[in-house]
Design a protein around this motif. Structure first.
Motif, PDB file in Angstrom:
ATOM      1  N   VAL A  60       0.822  -1.198  -0.168  1.00  0.00           N
ATOM      2  CA  VAL A  60       0.128  -0.065  -0.154  1.00  0.00           C
ATOM      3  C   VAL A  60       0.895   1.042   0.034  1.00  0.00           C
ATOM      4  N   LYS A  61       0.713   2.114  -0.768  1.00  0.00           N
ATOM      5  CA  LYS A  61       1.349   3.475  -0.911  1.00  0.00           C
ATOM      6  C   LYS A  61       0.766   4.650  -0.454  1.00  0.00           C
ATOM      7  N   VAL A  62       1.323   5.485   0.546  1.00  0.00           N
ATOM      8  CA  VAL A  62       0.895   6.574   0.806  1.00  0.00           C
ATOM      9  C   VAL A  62       1.767   7.827   0.386  1.00  0.00           C
ATOM     10  N   ALA A  63       1.318   8.925  -0.118  1.00  0.00           N
ATOM     11  CA  ALA A  63       1.983   9.741  -0.799  1.00  0.00           C
ATOM     12  C   ALA A  63       1.479  11.272  -0.007  1.00  0.00           C
ATOM     13  N   GLU A  64       2.156  12.471   0.189  1.00  0.00           N
ATOM     14  CA  GLU A  64       1.808  13.630   0.216  1.00  0.00           C
ATOM     15  C   GLU A  64       2.475  14.686  -0.854  1.00  0.00           C
ATOM     16  N   TYR A  65       1.489  15.369  -1.753  1.00  0.00           N
ATOM     17  CA  TYR A  65       2.329  16.229  -2.681  1.00  0.00           C
ATOM     18  C   TYR A  65       2.183  17.810  -2.334  1.00  0.00           C
ATOM     19  N   ASP A  66       3.127  18.808  -2.840  1.00  0.00           N
ATOM     20  CA  ASP A  66       2.816  19.946  -2.829  1.00  0.00           C
ATOM     21  C   ASP A  66       2.210  20.482  -3.923  1.00  0.00           C
ATOM     22  N   ARG A  67       1.975  21.593  -3.924  1.00  0.00           N
ATOM     23  CA  ARG A  67       0.862  22.359  -4.985  1.00  0.00           C
ATOM     24  C   ARG A  67       1.602  21.957  -6.537  1.00  0.00           C
ATOM     25  N   ASN A  68       2.801  21.822  -6.531  1.00  0.00           N
ATOM     26  CA  ASN A  68       3.398  21.296  -7.825  1.00  0.00           C
ATOM     27  C   ASN A  68       3.504  19.928  -7.974  1.00  0.00           C
ATOM     28  N   ARG A  69       2.902  19.060  -6.998  1.00  0.00           N
ATOM     29  CA  ARG A  69       2.645  17.704  -7.198  1.00  0.00           C
ATOM     30  C   ARG A  69       4.242  17.072  -6.888  1.00  0.00           C
ATOM     31  N   ASN A  70       4.966  17.766  -6.417  1.00  0.00           N
ATOM     32  CA  ASN A  70       6.314  17.148  -5.997  1.00  0.00           C
ATOM     33  C   ASN A  70       6.011  16.507  -4.639  1.00  0.00           C
ATOM     34  N   PHE A  71       6.897  15.354  -4.434  1.00  0.00           N
ATOM     35  CA  PHE A  71       6.474  14.511  -3.314  1.00  0.00           C
ATOM     36  C   PHE A  71       6.905  15.164  -2.152  1.00  0.00           C
ATOM     37  N   LYS A  72       6.184  15.322  -0.903  1.00  0.00           N
ATOM     38  CA  LYS A  72       6.747  15.863   0.102  1.00  0.00           C
ATOM     39  C   LYS A  72       6.724  14.556   1.081  1.00  0.00           C
ATOM     40  N   ILE A  73       5.862  13.380   0.985  1.00  0.00           N
ATOM     41  CA  ILE A  73       6.332  12.210   1.680  1.00  0.00           C
ATOM     42  C   ILE A  73       5.869  11.221   0.764  1.00  0.00           C
ATOM     43  N   LYS A  74       6.738  10.074   0.641  1.00  0.00           N
ATOM     44  CA  LYS A  74       6.433   8.957  -0.168  1.00  0.00           C
ATOM     45  C   LYS A  74       6.679   7.824   0.711  1.00  0.00           C
ATOM     46  N   LYS A  75       5.814   6.871   1.050  1.00  0.00           N
ATOM     47  CA  LYS A  75       5.689   5.390   1.985  1.00  0.00           C
ATOM     48  C   LYS A  75       5.364   4.560   1.011  1.00  0.00           C
ATOM     49  N   GLN A  76       5.708   3.236   1.403  1.00  0.00           N
ATOM     50  CA  GLN A  76       5.380   1.898   0.980  1.00  0.00           C
ATOM     51  C   GLN A  76       5.211   1.031   2.176  1.00  0.00           C
ATOM     52  N   PHE A  77       3.988   0.574   2.413  1.00  0.00           N
ATOM     53  CA  PHE A  77       4.019  -0.677   3.521  1.00  0.00           C
ATOM     54  C   PHE A  77       3.622  -1.915   2.887  1.00  0.00           C
ATOM     55  N   THR A  78       4.440  -2.828   3.280  1.00  0.00           N
ATOM     56  CA  THR A  78       3.967  -4.014   2.935  1.00  0.00           C
ATOM     57  C   THR A  78       4.046  -5.282   4.160  1.00  0.00           C
ATOM     58  N   GLY A  79       3.308  -6.165   4.012  1.00  0.00           N
ATOM     59  CA  GLY A  79       3.319  -7.101   4.921  1.00  0.00           C
ATOM     60  C   GLY A  79       1.775  -7.710   5.238  1.00  0.00           C
ATOM     61  N   SER A  80       1.583  -8.105   6.468  1.00  0.00           N
ATOM     62  CA  SER A  80       0.107  -8.463   6.888  1.00  0.00           C
ATOM     63  C   SER A  80      -0.939  -7.635   6.532  1.00  0.00           C
ATOM     64  N   LEU A  81      -1.947  -7.909   6.151  1.00  0.00           N
ATOM     65  CA  LEU A  81      -2.970  -7.045   5.687  1.00  0.00           C
ATOM     66  C   LEU A  81      -3.455  -6.138   6.987  1.00  0.00           C
ATOM     67  N   ILE A  82      -3.586  -6.849   8.042  1.00  0.00           N
ATOM     68  CA  ILE A  82      -4.266  -6.257   9.255  1.00  0.00           C
ATOM     69  C   ILE A  82      -2.917  -5.218   9.602  1.00  0.00           C
ATOM     70  N   GLU A  83      -1.710  -5.330   9.780  1.00  0.00           N
ATOM     71  CA  GLU A  83      -0.688  -4.382  10.212  1.00  0.00           C
ATOM     72  C   GLU A  83      -0.592  -3.459   9.377  1.00  0.00           C
ATOM     73  N   LEU A  84      -0.906  -3.727   7.865  1.00  0.00           N
ATOM     74  CA  LEU A  84      -0.882  -2.668   6.842  1.00  0.00           C
ATOM     75  C   LEU A  84      -1.942  -1.570   7.140  1.00  0.00           C
ATOM     76  N   PHE A  85      -3.171  -2.093   7.312  1.00  0.00           N
ATOM     77  CA  PHE A  85      -4.275  -1.087   7.833  1.00  0.00           C
ATOM     78  C   PHE A  85      -3.767  -0.097   8.974  1.00  0.00           C
ATOM     79  N   TYR A  86      -3.168  -0.770  10.101  1.00  0.00           N
ATOM     80  CA  TYR A  86      -2.906   0.051  11.046  1.00  0.00           C
ATOM     81  C   TYR A  86      -1.806   1.357  10.674  1.00  0.00           C
ATOM     82  N   ASN A  87      -0.784   0.557   9.986  1.00  0.00           N
ATOM     83  CA  ASN A  87       0.267   1.574   9.554  1.00  0.00           C
ATOM     84  C   ASN A  87      -0.212   2.763   8.520  1.00  0.00           C
ATOM     85  N   VAL A  88      -0.927   2.201   7.730  1.00  0.00           N
ATOM     86  CA  VAL A  88      -1.411   3.160   6.796  1.00  0.00           C
ATOM     87  C   VAL A  88      -2.618   4.250   7.375  1.00  0.00           C
TER      88      VAL A  88
END
Length: 266
Positions: free
Chosen positions: A26-54
């Motif tokens: 599951v990928k989580v990202a935050e962009y600035d107004r020019n769509r440059n990444f401010k945050i770019k994260k990927q979470f992998t693993g157990s679906l339940i742990e994934l949900f809590y992390n995301v």
């Protein structure tokens, strides 16, 4: 049976995506107004742990801003994504995704919105039926597990609750579906109101504003006495600091330093 073993006592695909060996990403990202990444994260693993992390990451990006009512000087906090909307739509993506499509759940934060993309279109229902809370099950055993864990109500309330969270606002969520993907766009309630927001103003500052409003032309030492009547002890320097650094955009000093006082700006 909860569906972790098949008839031959072999682990199922459901067991795999719930295990630590899961390759679901599951990928989580935050962009600035020019769509440059401010945050770019990927979470992998157990679906339940994934949900809590995301969810934890999404909660950090769900900003709370304060709008000051200039008539009453009451601080009203506004959450960017109100109620249970963000949690419900992330959960919706997890439990209704088609995990056989080689793609990822994505949660993207833009300045004006959060967009959640999940693989798999609507399963055995129309968009109209889904919007009314109709339940369909692509992953019914996964739904049962999340239900037993107390993560969902298993009553098809996710979209209705999200719509309800926005019922008092002009901005509304958007739901879109193709054969292979489901998209949810949650509008950011704090977008375009930055001119009204002052996160630095606290209750002490608001007390000073209210005192000045009720006592036009009041001086610092008089403000100090009024605060003490409210059982708020503050030095003259603390009051001056609030006036200079926090609430100067709301008030003005009229007259000379010796005889003048503070007024609310018109």
């Amino acid at each position: 049976m909860i569906g972790l073993l098949n008839s031959k006592d072999k682990y199922t695909n459901l067991a795999f995506i719930l295990s630590d060996q899961s390759d679901v990403t599951v990928k989580v990202a935050e962009y600035d107004r020019n769509r440059n990444f401010k945050i770019k994260k990927q979470f992998t693993g157990s679906l339940i742990e994934l949900f809590y992390n995301v969810k934890e990451q999404a909660d950090r990006l769900n900003d709370v801003s304060a709008i000051i009512n200039t008539k009453t000087f009451v601080r009203n906090e506004v959450v960017s994504y109100p109620g249970a909307s963000l949690r419900e739509m992330i959960l919706n993506a997890f439990i209704h995704a088609d995990y056989f499509i080689r793609s990822n759940i994505e949660v993207e934060f833009f300045e004006d919105k959060c967009k959640i993309t999940s693989p798999g279109g609507i399963f055995n229902a129309s968009m109209e039926e889904i919007m009314k809370g109709t339940q369909t099950y692509r992953n019914h055993k996964l739904v049962n597990i999340f239900d037993k864990l107390g993560l969902i109500e298993n009553f098809g309330t996710g979209i209705p609750r999200t719509l309800d969270a926005y019922k008092d606002y002009d901005k509304k969520p958007i739901f879109e579906a193709t054969d292979n993907f489901f998209y949810v766009t949650l509008p950011n309630l704090n977008f375009d109101i930055n001119d009204q927001i002052n996160d630095q103003i606290n209750n002490f500052d608001l007390d000073i504003l209210r005192i000045i409003k009720q006592n036009p032309g009041i001086k610092v030492m008089q403000i100090q006495a009024k605060l003490l009547e409210k059982n708020i002890e503050a030095s003259a320097d603390q009051i001056r600091n609030s006036i200079k650094r926090k609430i100067s955009s709301y008030i003005e000093h009229r007259g000379s330093k010796k005889t003048g006082g503070y007024f609310i700006k018109k």
